[in-house]
Design an enzyme around this catalytic site. Structure first.
Site, mmCIF file in Angstrom:
data_model
loop_
_atom_site.group_PDB
_atom_site.id
_atom_site.type_symbol
_atom_site.label_atom_id
_atom_site.label_comp_id
_atom_site.label_asym_id
_atom_site.label_seq_id
_atom_site.Cartn_x
_atom_site.Cartn_y
_atom_site.Cartn_z
ATOM 1 N N GLY A 41 9.550 -4.664 -2.860
ATOM 2 C CA GLY A 41 9.130 -5.280 -1.599
ATOM 3 C C GLY A 41 8.118 -4.441 -0.848
ATOM 4 N N CYS A 42 8.331 -3.137 -0.838
ATOM 5 C CA CYS A 42 7.428 -2.245 -0.116
ATOM 6 C C CYS A 42 6.050 -2.197 -0.781
ATOM 7 C CB CYS A 42 8.025 -0.839 -0.039
ATOM 8 S SG CYS A 42 9.591 -0.813 0.855
ATOM 9 N N THR A 43 6.025 -2.281 -2.100
ATOM 10 C CA THR A 43 4.756 -2.297 -2.827
ATOM 11 C C THR A 43 3.997 -3.587 -2.526
ATOM 12 O OG1 THR A 43 5.649 -0.855 -4.548
ATOM 13 C CG2 THR A 43 3.688 -2.146 -5.111
ATOM 14 N N ALA A 46 2.655 -3.284 1.119
ATOM 15 C CA ALA A 46 1.529 -2.346 1.219
ATOM 16 C C ALA A 46 0.270 -2.930 0.578
ATOM 17 C CB ALA A 46 1.898 -1.017 0.565
#
Length: 147
Positions: A41-43, A46
């Site tokens: 999710g963070c990738t 970003a």
């Protein structure tokens, strides 16, 4: 957690290059907190901010990503993903604390703040996918620019 109308905190943290960064919250700024580099999710989040970065910059908006990862991990993440905005290293959770973002689970909760004129203008607890476009739309509305 800080809410719209609250004063923006004075914070400083090193970016992925080890340079101390003190965001100027008198200028339009997006600060998005995310749990951890290299997670799915963070990738996604970003990369979506990176894809929209030129549009944010055209509107005069600076983007910062913040997590409790250290400078070296941020550097690896930024290099691998081609991220050209600052990732602020907050291993002790001091920046998160200043914004009232929980770190109770050992990582920062996913929260986003739109800041300008020294105050919080909007907040969100987003889903990662599509979030950058949502923030871009909010910024256009908030600052009555673009379309």
């Amino acid at each position: 957690m800080l809410e719209p109308g609250d004063p923006a905190p004075d914070v400083s943290a090193p970016n992925q290059h080890g340079e101390s960064v003190t965001p100027d919250f008198t200028e339009p700024t997006v600060v998005f907190f995310y749990p951890e580099d290299f997670t799915s999710g963070c990738t996604v989040e970003a990369n979506e901010f990176q894809a929209a970065l030129a549009e944010f910059r055209e509107l005069g908006i600076t983007v910062y990503g913040v997590s409790m990862d250290d400078v070296d991990r941020h550097a690896d993440f930024a290099d691998e993903e081609g991220l050209l905005f600052d990732l602020l290293a907050d291993p002790d959770g001091e920046v998160a604390e200043a914004f009232g973002v929980s770190t109770d689970l050992g990582y920062a909760d996913r929260r986003t703040f739109l800041v300008a004129d020294g105050e919080v203008r909007a907040t969100d607890a987003p889903d990662p996918a599509g979030h950058a476009d949502e923030v871009l739309g909010d910024a256009r509305s908030e600052f009555a620019v673009g379309g």
